[in-house]
Scaffold this motif. Sequence first.
Motif, short mmCIF file in Angstrom:
data_model
loop_
_atom_site.label_atom_id
_atom_site.label_comp_id
_atom_site.label_asym_id
_atom_site.label_seq_id
_atom_site.Cartn_x
_atom_site.Cartn_y
_atom_site.Cartn_z
N VAL A 1 45.68 -37.04 -74.70
CA VAL A 1 46.36 -37.84 -75.78
C VAL A 1 48.02 -37.92 -75.15
O VAL A 1 48.59 -37.03 -74.38
CB VAL A 1 46.52 -37.02 -77.06
N ARG B 1 30.13 -29.40 -77.89
CA ARG B 1 31.15 -30.14 -78.76
C ARG B 1 30.78 -31.76 -78.57
O ARG B 1 30.18 -32.00 -77.34
CB ARG B 1 32.42 -29.60 -78.22
N GLY C 1 45.89 -24.60 -75.52
CA GLY C 1 45.73 -26.10 -75.02
C GLY C 1 47.18 -26.80 -75.00
O GLY C 1 46.96 -28.10 -74.82
N ARG D 1 49.95 -29.01 -71.65
CA ARG D 1 48.94 -29.50 -70.67
C ARG D 1 49.51 -30.43 -69.57
O ARG D 1 48.77 -30.84 -68.68
CB ARG D 1 47.90 -30.38 -71.50
P1 AMP Z 1 40.59 -28.67 -76.07
O1 AMP Z 1 40.06 -28.34 -77.41
O2 AMP Z 1 42.11 -27.95 -76.04
O3 AMP Z 1 39.94 -28.82 -74.89
O4 AMP Z 1 41.30 -30.28 -76.46
C1 AMP Z 1 40.07 -31.21 -76.51
C2 AMP Z 1 40.98 -32.89 -76.18
O5 AMP Z 1 42.02 -32.97 -77.20
C3 AMP Z 1 41.46 -32.80 -74.73
O6 AMP Z 1 40.42 -33.11 -73.95
C4 AMP Z 1 42.52 -33.96 -75.00
O7 AMP Z 1 42.02 -35.24 -75.03
C5 AMP Z 1 43.09 -33.52 -76.41
N1 AMP Z 1 44.36 -32.68 -76.18
C6 AMP Z 1 44.49 -31.25 -76.74
N2 AMP Z 1 45.49 -30.61 -76.33
C7 AMP Z 1 46.33 -31.73 -75.71
C8 AMP Z 1 47.59 -31.73 -75.22
N3 AMP Z 1 48.26 -30.53 -75.23
N4 AMP Z 1 47.90 -32.84 -74.44
C9 AMP Z 1 47.31 -33.87 -74.39
N5 AMP Z 1 46.04 -33.82 -74.88
C10 AMP Z 1 45.52 -33.02 -75.54
#
Ligand code: AMP
Length: 190
Positions: A59, A129, A85, A88
Motif C-alpha cells: 500500500v 488468508r 508489519g 516495510r
Molecule cells: P501483512 O498482514 O502484514 O502480511 O500485510 C498484508 C498486506 O497489507 C501486505 O501484503 C500489503 O499489501 C499491506 N501492508 C501491510 N503493512 C504494510 C506496510 N507497512 N506498507 C505497505 N503495505 C502494507
Amino acid sequence: MQFIFLGPPGAGKGTQASLLADLWQISHVSTGDILRKAISGKTSLGLQAQAHVEAGELVPDVLIMALMREYFGQIDRNQGWILDGFPRTVTQAYALDELLSIVRQPHPRVVFFEVAPEALVERMLARGRQDDTRDTIRRRLEIYQADTAPLVELYQRRKCLVKADGNRPVEAISHYLQHVLAQHQAKALA
Ligand code: AMP
C-alpha cells in the motif's frame, strides 16, 4: 516497551506479537490487520488500499504513514507497543523516526525473524488468508526482498537489531524473546 517485528511474510511475526503483547499488556499494531478491517468495512482507507493488498503489492507509503500518524497521535507517551508489519520500506522507516521524535517516543528495538524461504510459502498457504494465493505469495516475497529486507541492514547499523530463529516452534521463540527483550529493557532502564 517498544518494538518493531521485522521479517518476511509468514515468518511468525504476528503470532509472536500477539502472544507478547498479551503477556506484557502492550498494544499489538498490525498494519495488515488494520488494512483488512478497513477493506471489509469499506472505509475510505480500505477502498484506497484494497487493490494493492489483493495483488500482494505494498500500500502506498502516504496511506500507511497517515494511519501511523493517527495511531501515535492518540496514544500516551508511556504506552508500550509492538509494530507488526511496519515499517516495510526505507521511506516508512525514516518517516517513523521523524514521527517518534515528534511524539517523543523512544526508538524501538527491532526483532528480525529469520526463516528458511522454503518454509514461508507452506506456512502462508496453510493459514488460508484471502491474499495468500500462490501468485500473491510469490509477489509478496519478491517485494519483501526488494523493499523490506534493506531495513535489516539499516537497523543492524544502528545496533538495535535482535535476531530470532523463526524456524523454531512458537513456544520456543516466545520464551527466547521474553528472555532477550526483558534483558534489553532492563539494560535500557539501567
Ligand atoms: P501483512 O498482514 O502484514 O502480511 O500485510 C498484508 C498486506 O497489507 C501486505 O501484503 C500489503 O499489501 C499491506 N501492508 C501491510 N503493512 C504494510 C506496510 N507497512 N506498507 C505497505 N503495505 C502494507
